[in-house]
Write a protein that holds these residues in place. Structure first.
Motif, PDB file in Angstrom:
ATOM      1  N   MET A   1     -43.885   2.065 -95.576  1.00 50.94           N
ATOM      2  CA  MET A   1     -45.256   1.709 -95.939  1.00 50.94           C
ATOM      3  C   MET A   1     -46.248   2.130 -94.871  1.00 50.94           C
ATOM      4  SD  MET A   1     -44.729  -2.130 -97.250  1.00 50.94           S
ATOM      5  CE  MET A   1     -45.293  -2.276 -98.911  1.00 50.94           C
ATOM      6  N   ARG A   2     -47.494   2.297 -95.322  1.00 51.35           N
ATOM      7  CA  ARG A   2     -48.568   2.528 -94.363  1.00 51.35           C
ATOM      8  C   ARG A   2     -48.916   1.198 -93.716  1.00 51.35           C
ATOM      9  NH1 ARG A   2     -53.300   5.044 -97.617  1.00 51.35           N
ATOM     10  NH2 ARG A   2     -52.639   3.373 -98.991  1.00 51.35           N
ATOM     11  N   GLU A   3     -49.563   1.269 -92.568  1.00 50.30           N
ATOM     12  CA  GLU A   3     -49.979   0.042 -91.890  1.00 50.30           C
ATOM     13  C   GLU A   3     -50.946  -0.721 -92.766  1.00 50.30           C
ATOM     14  OE1 GLU A   3     -51.261   0.361 -87.876  1.00 50.30           O
ATOM     15  OE2 GLU A   3     -49.680   1.768 -87.366  1.00 50.30           O
ATOM     16  N   GLY A   4     -50.773  -2.025 -92.796  1.00 48.03           N
ATOM     17  CA  GLY A   4     -51.652  -2.866 -93.596  1.00 48.03           C
ATOM     18  C   GLY A   4     -51.130  -4.282 -93.656  1.00 48.03           C
ATOM     19  N   ILE A   5     -51.848  -5.094 -94.411  1.00 47.97           N
ATOM     20  CA  ILE A   5     -51.522  -6.517 -94.489  1.00 47.97           C
ATOM     21  C   ILE A   5     -50.150  -6.751 -95.105  1.00 47.97           C
ATOM     22  CG2 ILE A   5     -52.215  -8.714 -95.540  1.00 47.97           C
ATOM     23  CD1 ILE A   5     -55.098  -7.752 -95.328  1.00 47.97           C
TER      24      ILE A   5
ATOM     25  N   LEU B   1     -36.121  -6.351 -95.761  1.00 47.42           N
ATOM     26  CA  LEU B   1     -37.568  -6.396 -95.566  1.00 47.42           C
ATOM     27  C   LEU B   1     -38.030  -5.324 -94.585  1.00 47.42           C
ATOM     28  CD1 LEU B   1     -38.140 -10.263 -95.418  1.00 47.42           C
ATOM     29  CD2 LEU B   1     -38.833  -8.705 -97.250  1.00 47.42           C
ATOM     30  N   ARG B   2     -37.260  -5.123 -93.521  1.00 44.61           N
ATOM     31  CA  ARG B   2     -37.629  -4.081 -92.547  1.00 44.61           C
ATOM     32  C   ARG B   2     -37.552  -2.686 -93.171  1.00 44.61           C
ATOM     33  NH1 ARG B   2     -34.789  -7.626 -88.875  1.00 44.61           N
ATOM     34  NH2 ARG B   2     -36.319  -8.583 -87.520  1.00 44.61           N
ATOM     35  N   LYS B   3     -36.555  -2.460 -94.018  1.00 44.13           N
ATOM     36  CA  LYS B   3     -36.449  -1.162 -94.704  1.00 44.13           C
ATOM     37  C   LYS B   3     -37.632  -0.942 -95.642  1.00 44.13           C
ATOM     38  CE  LYS B   3     -31.456  -0.735 -94.492  1.00 44.13           C
ATOM     39  NZ  LYS B   3     -30.203  -0.776 -95.247  1.00 44.13           N
ATOM     40  N   GLN B   4     -38.052  -2.004 -96.348  1.00 45.81           N
ATOM     41  CA  GLN B   4     -39.211  -1.889 -97.228  1.00 45.81           C
ATOM     42  C   GLN B   4     -40.465  -1.559 -96.417  1.00 45.81           C
ATOM     43  OE1 GLN B   4     -39.870  -5.379 -99.588  1.00 45.81           O
ATOM     44  NE2 GLN B   4     -37.825  -5.331-100.498  1.00 45.81           N
ATOM     45  N   ALA B   5     -40.633  -2.220 -95.285  1.00 44.11           N
ATOM     46  CA  ALA B   5     -41.820  -2.027 -94.462  1.00 44.11           C
ATOM     47  C   ALA B   5     -41.826  -0.644 -93.803  1.00 44.11           C
ATOM     48  CB  ALA B   5     -41.901  -3.113 -93.402  1.00 44.11           C
ATOM     49  N   GLU B   6     -40.651  -0.085 -93.585  1.00 43.25           N
ATOM     50  CA  GLU B   6     -40.521   1.206 -92.913  1.00 43.25           C
ATOM     51  C   GLU B   6     -41.296   2.310 -93.645  1.00 43.25           C
ATOM     52  OE1 GLU B   6     -36.608   3.342 -92.353  1.00 43.25           O
ATOM     53  OE2 GLU B   6     -36.472   1.768 -90.833  1.00 43.25           O
TER      54      GLU B   6
ATOM     55  N   LEU C   1     -44.376  -8.359 -94.437  1.00 38.51           N
ATOM     56  CA  LEU C   1     -42.928  -8.121 -94.544  1.00 38.51           C
ATOM     57  C   LEU C   1     -42.255  -8.196 -93.177  1.00 38.51           C
ATOM     58  CD1 LEU C   1     -42.769  -5.137 -97.077  1.00 38.51           C
ATOM     59  CD2 LEU C   1     -42.177  -7.524 -97.506  1.00 38.51           C
ATOM     60  N   LEU C   2     -42.879  -7.589 -92.183  1.00 40.98           N
ATOM     61  CA  LEU C   2     -42.303  -7.613 -90.833  1.00 40.98           C
ATOM     62  C   LEU C   2     -42.326  -9.028 -90.247  1.00 40.98           C
ATOM     63  CD1 LEU C   2     -43.776  -4.297 -89.413  1.00 40.98           C
ATOM     64  CD2 LEU C   2     -41.411  -4.745 -90.118  1.00 40.98           C
ATOM     65  N   ARG C   3     -43.386  -9.788 -90.541  1.00 39.85           N
ATOM     66  CA  ARG C   3     -43.460 -11.168 -90.059  1.00 39.85           C
ATOM     67  C   ARG C   3     -42.338 -12.006 -90.662  1.00 39.85           C
ATOM     68  NH1 ARG C   3     -45.234 -15.913 -91.663  1.00 39.85           N
ATOM     69  NH2 ARG C   3     -46.049 -15.153 -93.623  1.00 39.85           N
ATOM     70  N   LYS C   4     -42.093 -11.839 -91.965  1.00 40.12           N
ATOM     71  CA  LYS C   4     -41.019 -12.585 -92.617  1.00 40.12           C
ATOM     72  C   LYS C   4     -39.660 -12.191 -92.050  1.00 40.12           C
ATOM     73  CE  LYS C   4     -43.299 -13.491 -96.998  1.00 40.12           C
ATOM     74  NZ  LYS C   4     -43.275 -13.284 -98.439  1.00 40.12           N
ATOM     75  N   ALA C   5     -39.464 -10.903 -91.781  1.00 45.69           N
ATOM     76  CA  ALA C   5     -38.203 -10.443 -91.198  1.00 45.69           C
ATOM     77  C   ALA C   5     -37.991 -11.069 -89.818  1.00 45.69           C
ATOM     78  CB  ALA C   5     -38.178  -8.919 -91.106  1.00 45.69           C
TER      79      ALA C   5
END
Length: 75
Positions: A26-30, A19-24, A35-39
């Motif tokens: 991405m642009r900032e947003g909901i 999840l952190r790799k996926q979020a890495e 994803l970061l919250r779930k991680a």
């Protein structure tokens, strides 16, 4: 024959890492925040699972022994 599943801690840490790799990228947003919250929740779940497995501390000289439920799988 049953297939042995990886330990919960391992599965949670792998998923959190993914999840952190996926979020890495991405642009900032909901969606990125989600994803970061779930991680982070998975990291907390790893800690809680560990705390449940550790025997409860007993003050020295109290004459008390941890109960089976407090000792978890170490009983």
């Amino acid at each position: 024959m049953l297939k042995q599943l990886p330990k919960l801690e391992y599965r949670l840490s792998q998923e959190a890492s993914n999840l952190r790799k996926q979020a890495e990228g991405m642009r900032e947003g909901i969606y990125r925040d989600e994803l970061l919250r779930k991680a982070n929740q998975m990291g907390v779940a790893i800690q809680v699972n560990y705390w449940q497995q550790v025997p409860a501390p007993v003050p020295p000289g109290s004459g008390l022994r941890p109960t089976r439920s407090a000792m978890g799988r170490f009983s």
